[in-house]
Design an enzyme around this catalytic site. Structure first.
Site, short mmCIF file in Angstrom:
data_model
loop_
_atom_site.label_atom_id
_atom_site.label_comp_id
_atom_site.label_asym_id
_atom_site.label_seq_id
_atom_site.Cartn_x
_atom_site.Cartn_y
_atom_site.Cartn_z
N ASP A 275 -14.21 20.84 6.34
CA ASP A 275 -12.97 21.53 6.66
C ASP A 275 -13.26 22.55 7.76
O ASP A 275 -13.93 23.57 7.52
CB ASP A 275 -12.40 22.24 5.43
CG ASP A 275 -10.96 22.69 5.63
OD1 ASP A 275 -10.65 23.17 6.74
OD2 ASP A 275 -10.16 22.57 4.69
N THR B 161 -3.98 10.35 0.61
CA THR B 161 -2.77 10.90 0.00
C THR B 161 -2.23 12.04 0.85
O THR B 161 -1.34 12.77 0.41
CB THR B 161 -3.06 11.44 -1.41
OG1 THR B 161 -4.09 12.45 -1.32
CG2 THR B 161 -3.53 10.34 -2.34
N ALA B 162 -2.77 12.19 2.06
CA ALA B 162 -2.41 13.34 2.90
C ALA B 162 -1.18 13.04 3.74
O ALA B 162 -0.05 13.37 3.35
CB ALA B 162 -3.60 13.73 3.78
N ARG B 163 -1.38 12.42 4.88
CA ARG B 163 -0.29 12.06 5.77
C ARG B 163 -0.64 10.76 6.48
O ARG B 163 -1.78 10.55 6.90
CB ARG B 163 -0.03 13.16 6.82
CG ARG B 163 0.79 14.33 6.29
CD ARG B 163 2.22 13.88 5.95
NE ARG B 163 3.04 14.94 5.38
CZ ARG B 163 3.15 15.20 4.09
NH1 ARG B 163 2.45 14.50 3.21
NH2 ARG B 163 3.95 16.14 3.66
N ASP C 134 -1.24 6.13 -0.08
CA ASP C 134 0.04 6.61 -0.60
C ASP C 134 0.96 7.04 0.53
O ASP C 134 2.14 7.30 0.31
CB ASP C 134 -0.20 7.78 -1.56
CG ASP C 134 1.06 8.25 -2.25
OD1 ASP C 134 1.73 7.41 -2.90
OD2 ASP C 134 1.40 9.44 -2.14
N GLU D 201 7.13 5.23 7.30
CA GLU D 201 7.58 5.10 5.92
C GLU D 201 9.08 4.86 5.87
O GLU D 201 9.84 5.58 6.53
CB GLU D 201 7.22 6.38 5.14
CG GLU D 201 5.71 6.61 5.04
CD GLU D 201 5.34 7.85 4.23
OE1 GLU D 201 6.26 8.49 3.66
OE2 GLU D 201 4.15 8.17 4.15
N HIS E 21 4.30 7.01 -1.44
CA HIS E 21 4.29 8.48 -1.26
C HIS E 21 4.64 9.19 -2.57
O HIS E 21 5.53 10.04 -2.61
CB HIS E 21 5.27 8.88 -0.14
CG HIS E 21 4.88 10.17 0.53
ND1 HIS E 21 4.97 10.34 1.88
CD2 HIS E 21 4.41 11.34 0.03
CE1 HIS E 21 4.58 11.56 2.21
NE2 HIS E 21 4.22 12.19 1.10
N ALA F 7 1.90 10.23 -4.83
CA ALA F 7 0.69 10.81 -5.43
C ALA F 7 0.96 12.18 -6.03
O ALA F 7 0.39 12.54 -7.06
CB ALA F 7 -0.43 10.90 -4.39
N GLY F 8 1.83 12.96 -5.42
CA GLY F 8 2.11 14.29 -5.91
C GLY F 8 3.27 14.37 -6.87
O GLY F 8 3.67 15.47 -7.28
#
Length: 313
Positions: free
Chosen positions: A176, A237-239, A263, A268, A287, A289-290
Site C-alpha cells: 500500500d 472485490t475492489a473495482r 465481484d 457492469e 458486485h 461481496a460487501g
C-alpha cells in the site's frame, strides 16, 4: 416560523429500517428504480437537500447542476468513483461514504472464495449428481495453511482480510503506497509490507483492495499477471478496471493460474461477449461481496445517521 422539512432522495436500495428512521424527520423519496431513470432522478433533485446512492448512480457535475439545494450525498458503500468529488467540493456538497461498515462482509467473501479455489472441489456438484465420481481429479486441492496471501491495498478491508487469513495459518504480505513500512497496522494484522511486484510474485493468492484511479487502472496488467506464480489465485472485490480482464481470462484458459473470483468488472453488468464468459475456474458474482443482511443494516444505518446529522446542523 417553522422551517420547511428537508427532502432526501434515495435512488438505490437501502435497508428499510434506516429509510423509516429518516422518514420520521424528513421528506423521503425512496425509489430504487430512479438509478435507471435519469430524467426522473433529475426532476426529483430540483428541490432535494440530500441524495443517497450506491455504486450505480453517477453523481456527475451535470446531475449536480439539477440539484441547486443539495447539501450532502450519502454513499451506501466505500468506493467513490461514481461520484465527481471535485464537482461536489466546488458546490459545497459533502460526501459521506459508509467507511468500515461492510469490511467484514468483503473480508469473508475473500476468504471463502480463496478456500474454494485453493481446494477446487466445490464446482463439480452437477457431475457427482449425474453419477460421475471425479475423486481422483478433485484430490489435488491445496490447503490455505502455509500458503502466501498478498493483500494489495491495506486499508480497513485489507487489514480485516489479513487478520482472517492469519487465523487460517496463511502468511500475509501486503502493499500500500499510502502506508509507511513501519505503520502499526502491518504489525497488528501480522502482515509484512513489500513492494508491489515482490508481493505479487511471492503470492499463492492475490486479493485487490484499491480504489479505481489513474494510478491503479490495470494495476494487475498482462505483464504482472504473466509473472504470477503458476497456480496462483486472483480475487478482485475492489473495482473493475483495476485488473486486465482479457489477460486474466487468457491466463486461466492456459491453466497458468489456479483460479479467480471477480465481484467487480470494468463494465457492469458484465457485457455479452466478455472474454471472462468462457474462462475456467472462475467465480463471477454481481458486485455483492460487501452485501449481507448484517452489512446492509450497518451501511444503511451509518449513512442515515450521517445524513440526518448534516441536515439538522
Amino acid at each position: 416560523m417553522m422551517s420547511a422539512v428537508k427532502k432526501i432522495v434515495i435512488s438505490e436500495f437501502m435497508d428499510e429500517a434506516a429509510v423509516d428512521a429518516l422518514r420520521q424527520r424528513f421528506d423521503v423519496r425512496f425509489d430504487p428504480a430512479l438509478v435507471d431513470h435519469p430524467e426522473r432522478l433529475s426532476a426529483e433533485l430540483a428541490d432535494t437537500h440530500a441524495l443517497i446512492v450506491r455504486n450505480r448512480t453517477q453523481v456527475s457535475a451535470a446531475l449536480l447542476d439539477t440539484a441547486p439545494a443539495l447539501r450532502v450525498v450519502g454513499r451506501l458503500g466505500v468506493g467513490l468513483d461514481n461520484i465527481d468529488m471535485l464537482a461536489c467540493a466546488g458546490r459545497n456538497v459533502a460526501v459521506f461514504p459508509a467507511t468500515g461498515a461492510n469490511a467484514q462482509a468483503v473480508a469473508e467473501y475473500v476468504i471463502t472464495t480463496s478456500l474454494m479455489l485453493l481446494r477446487g472441489a466445490y464446482l463439480r456438484s452437477a457431475d457427482v449428481a449425474a453419477g460421475e465420481w471425479p475423486r481422483q481429479a478433485l484430490s489435488n486441492g491445496r490447503e490455505a495453511a502455509g500458503s502466501v496471501l498478498a493483500v494489495i491495498g491495506f486499508g480497513g478491508i485489507g487489514q480485516r482480510v489479513a487478520l482472517l487469513a492469519r487465523g487460517l495459518g496463511m502468511t500475509v504480505v501486503g502493499h500500500d503506497p499510502q502506508l509507511a513500512e513501519d505503520a502499526p497496522c502491518w504489525r497488528e494484522a501480522g502482515a509484512r509490507c513489500m513492494a508491489l511486484d515482490a508481493a505479487l510474485e511471492l503470492a499463492d493468492v492475490i486479493t485487490l483492495h484499491v480504489p479505481l484511479a489513474e494510478g491503479t487502472r490495470n494495476l494487475l496488467n498482462d505483464v504482472r499477471i504473466g509473472r504470477l506464480k503458476r497456480g496462483a489465485i486472483v480475487i478482485n472485490t475492489a473495482r473493475g478496471g483495476t485488473l486486465d480482464e482479457r489477460a486474466l481470462a487468457t491466463a486461466l484458459g492456459e491453466k497458468r493460474l489456479g483460479g479467480a473470483a471477480l465481484d467487480v468488472f470494468a463494465d457492469e453488468p458484465l457485457q455479452h461477449g466478455s472474454p471472462l464468459a468462457d474462462a475456467p475456474n472462475l467465480i463471477l458474482t454481481p458486485h455483492v461481496a460487501g452485501l449481507t443482511v448484517q452489512s446492509n443494516e450497518r451501511v444503511s444505518s451509518l449513512v442515515a445517521e450521517r445524513i440526518a446529522a448534516a441536515l439538522s446542523g
